[in-house]
Design an enzyme around this catalytic site. Structure first.
Site, PDB file in Angstrom:
ATOM      1  N   HIS A   4       0.826  -1.196   0.000  1.00 39.68           N
ATOM      2  CA  HIS A   4       0.000   0.000   0.000  1.00 39.68           C
ATOM      3  C   HIS A   4       0.866   1.255   0.000  1.00 39.68           C
ATOM      4  O   HIS A   4       2.073   1.193   0.222  1.00 39.68           O
ATOM      5  CB  HIS A   4      -0.925   0.016   1.216  1.00 39.68           C
ATOM      6  CG  HIS A   4      -0.198   0.014   2.531  1.00 39.68           C
ATOM      7  ND1 HIS A   4       0.425  -1.102   3.039  1.00 39.68           N
ATOM      8  CD2 HIS A   4       0.033   1.004   3.444  1.00 39.68           C
ATOM      9  CE1 HIS A   4       0.990  -0.812   4.203  1.00 39.68           C
ATOM     10  NE2 HIS A   4       0.775   0.461   4.472  1.00 39.68           N
ATOM     11  N   THR A  45      -6.228  -4.780  15.842  1.00 41.35           N
ATOM     12  CA  THR A  45      -5.824  -3.516  16.456  1.00 41.35           C
ATOM     13  C   THR A  45      -6.803  -3.072  17.548  1.00 41.35           C
ATOM     14  O   THR A  45      -7.750  -3.771  17.857  1.00 41.35           O
ATOM     15  CB  THR A  45      -5.723  -2.408  15.391  1.00 41.35           C
ATOM     16  OG1 THR A  45      -7.017  -2.228  14.802  1.00 41.35           O
ATOM     17  CG2 THR A  45      -4.734  -2.783  14.309  1.00 41.35           C
ATOM     18  N   GLU A  53      -2.282  -5.372  18.361  1.00 36.76           N
ATOM     19  CA  GLU A  53      -1.536  -4.124  18.249  1.00 36.76           C
ATOM     20  C   GLU A  53      -2.342  -3.039  18.949  1.00 36.76           C
ATOM     21  O   GLU A  53      -3.571  -3.131  19.036  1.00 36.76           O
ATOM     22  CB  GLU A  53      -1.346  -3.708  16.785  1.00 36.76           C
ATOM     23  CG  GLU A  53      -0.518  -4.656  15.947  1.00 36.76           C
ATOM     24  CD  GLU A  53      -0.385  -4.175  14.506  1.00 36.76           C
ATOM     25  OE1 GLU A  53      -0.876  -3.049  14.201  1.00 36.76           O
ATOM     26  OE2 GLU A  53       0.208  -4.898  13.697  1.00 36.76           O
ATOM     27  N   ALA A  84      -3.746   0.787  18.751  1.00 33.96           N
ATOM     28  CA  ALA A  84      -4.099   1.645  17.624  1.00 33.96           C
ATOM     29  C   ALA A  84      -3.582   3.060  17.792  1.00 33.96           C
ATOM     30  O   ALA A  84      -3.359   3.756  16.814  1.00 33.96           O
ATOM     31  CB  ALA A  84      -5.622   1.680  17.455  1.00 33.96           C
ATOM     32  N   LEU A  85      -3.401   3.493  19.038  1.00 35.85           N
ATOM     33  CA  LEU A  85      -2.903   4.830  19.326  1.00 35.85           C
ATOM     34  C   LEU A  85      -1.568   4.737  20.047  1.00 35.85           C
ATOM     35  O   LEU A  85      -1.325   3.786  20.781  1.00 35.85           O
ATOM     36  CB  LEU A  85      -3.886   5.589  20.227  1.00 35.85           C
ATOM     37  CG  LEU A  85      -5.273   5.906  19.666  1.00 35.85           C
ATOM     38  CD1 LEU A  85      -6.160   6.462  20.772  1.00 35.85           C
ATOM     39  CD2 LEU A  85      -5.171   6.899  18.525  1.00 35.85           C
TER      40      LEU A  85
END
Length: 561
Positions: A176, A428, A466, A468-469
């Site tokens: 991507h 996430t 994971e 996310a922030l």
């Protein structure tokens, strides 16, 4: 790589949560990175499990007054059970922690960015008990100039650097674009020759109902068509992965333990339904369907005819609002009488989500064949779309391609598809708590994580996580630890996440207070359900770690000027 929405964090309890992910941008001072970053060890006792390879010695000079602490921690890390690349660990064996590297770890000239800072940071991470690092391997850098010509440049050096420090690597096949997505800190477009083909045929790009094109990732509608100078997109992805395998064959299964296969924008298996570029989308908008390029519409037309409803095949929903609407603003997503809950909605959403599943299936078939018998595990990242989760239609999930509503589990089919290939389900938003989010948007990240955990349990697929922030506070750490234990029902037993990847290696992480908390967090994660120490004890030991290694950190900072 991660959903890093800064506009969500104003109400977070931890003050440190507001620190933004600077991702070690080119202007950052390498010395500033290390000045506050302990690069050695924390003295702790460990519960001995299986013996593994010892800790590689740090590259920075170890002063005599630190040698005992260095040696003690190295012994402890060697006694801890390491990450099982098979994604299955012994019961209650803890969750290994990886750390995401900066998005621009490799420069446009295919060299390592901030080499000294990277080296010092890796030494510090290893000393803290981190299992390894995650790095994006950008298609737009490696195969940039001509099809079939690969320049692995800085990646060879980065992999060797990780090996030298005894760190494992999760390599992301990033097909991507970097830039224009949530959390992106640099710009890396798709390969030049791919962009040329898109310019010649704009329908190779995902398209919304207003004709807006998205250049983050090639439309999955052309997956099997030879539109890239005689090759199909899936063939290009496969050739890239095969070249990666051949280039790094000596590191596979030992240093490189996981291949995360990019499937869409931000590397996630989803449609680019909530693009931030140019202010198109803002949290917590519902997003928009991305099925209006000619290749997607051709597939929709064929599906409608097969259904005996040719009138359903000319377009996607046109009453689903726009990117920043809320569900009740639209005819399609509203809870009472919304089109999503009718015959047409069921047909369209089934087709739209199945196209995404087929896309993942095609690429995983190639990846599994290419990396078979190399000792690496394959993983796929799924986005944590938690806003409007409390609504009936779950509109933001639907526009992203996850057919998840109040009446239908959209994550079980994804988990089952991954299970067929033995792939890890990487999810996430693990650090988020429901009450921290805007309540009027009906956000429910904890409930979403629980649903995903149950789906992966039912499909018998390994689950990794994971955040996310970028978060450095105990509230986020404690939430991650709680979620990683997968105590979602009465039958979870000793099941845990197979790994957790922390967002991200940057100067904020190495600030003294954040680092102290992070070291304690890593230790707590590795102890897992067998933990015999309280959080306060971990904090005290981390405090000692920061104090003992301060002279070494200062010395390293001088050397890195």
């Amino acid at each position: 790589m991660a959903l890093s929405m800064t506009n969500q964090i104003g109400s977070l309890a931890g003050a440190a949560a507001a620190a933004m992910d600077s991702s070690l941008n080119a202007g950052d001072s390498p010395a500033a990175l290390v000045l506050k970053s302990p690069a050695m060890s924390m003295k702790c006792k460990a519960v001995k499990t299986d013996g593994v390879e010892g800790l590689s010695p740090p590259t920075s000079p170890c002063r005599s007054d630190l040698s005992a602490a260095c040696k003690a921690f190295a012994t402890e890390v060697a006694e801890e059970k390491e990450y099982d690349v098979g994604g299955k660990k012994g019961e209650g064996s803890g969750v290994p922690v990886f750390v995401m590297m900066p998005l621009d770890s490799v420069s446009a000239g295919n060299t390592v960015n901030r080499r000294k800072a990277m080296n010092a940071a890796m030494a510090a991470l290893k000393s803290a008990g981190v299992e390894g690092v995650m790095m994006d391997v950008w298609w737009g850098l490696v195969e940039r100039e001509k099809p079939g010509e690969y320049n692995w440049g800085g990646y060879v050096e980065l992999m060797e650097m990780a090996k030298k420090h005894g760190l494992k690597v999760q390599a992301v096949m990033s097909f991507h674009q970097c830039g224009g997505n949530v959390g992106d800190s640099c710009n890396i477009p798709l390969p030049k020759w791919v962009v040329e083909e898109i310019n010649n045929d704009p329908d190779l790009a995902y398209t919304d109902q207003w004709g807006r094109r998205n250049y983050e990732y090639l439309s999955l509608g052309c997956d099997t068509l030879p539109v890239l100078k005689g090759r199909t997109p899936v063939q290009c992805y496969a050739d890239f992965m095969r070249a990666f395998r051949d280039t790094f064959k000596d590191l596979l299964g030992d240093t490189i333990v996981e291949i995360q296969v990019g499937m869409g924008p931000a590397g996630e298996l989803r449609y680019p339904s909530y693009p931030e570029q140019n202010g198109t989308w803002k949290f917590p908008g519902i997003g928009a369907f991305q099925c209006f390029d000619k290749y997607m519409l051709k597939s929709l037309k064929a599906a409608a005819e097969a259904e005996g409803k040719p009138e359903w095949g000319s377009t996607g929903p046109t009453d689903a609002g726009s990117y920043n609407n809320w569900p009740e603003d639209t005819q399609f997503f509203r809870k009472e009488g919304g089109g999503w809950d009718g015959p047409y909605g069921e047909f369209f959403l089934t087709w739209y989500s199945q196209m995404l599943l087929d896309h993942g299936d095609r690429i995983l078939t190639s990846a599994k064949s290419i990396f078979d018998n190399t000792g690496v595990k394959i993983s796929v990242k799924i986005a944590g779309i938690h806003w409007h989760y409390g609504s009936r239609s779950h509109a933001p999930e639907l526009t992203a391609g996850y057919y998840n509503t109040r009446f239908r589990d959209g994550y079980l089919p994804i988990a089952q598809m991954l299970a067929r290939h033995g792939a890890i389900f990487n999810f996430t938003c693990i650090e988020m708590r429901d009450h921290e989010q805007p309540q009027n948007a009906l956000c429910a990240p904890e409930k979403l994580v629980k649903q995903v955990a149950l789906a992966t349990q039912k499909a018998q697929v390994a689950l990794a996580g994971e955040n996310a922030l970028p978060r450095y506070d105990e509230y986020a750490h404690e939430q991650i630890i709680r979620a990683s234990e997968l105590n979602v029902d009465g039958e979870s037993g000793d099941r845990e996440m197979c790994a957790f990847t922390y967002l991200r290696m940057n100067p904020h992480l190495f600030e003294a207070d954040n680092w102290r908390k992070f070291v304690a967090f890593v230790k707590k994660m590795k102890e897992g359900k067998r933990a015999n120490k309280c959080w306060e004890e971990m904090e005290r030991e981390a405090e000692h770690f920061v104090h003992v290694t301060q002279p070494l950190v200062q010395e390293a900072a001088v050397l890195m000027h």
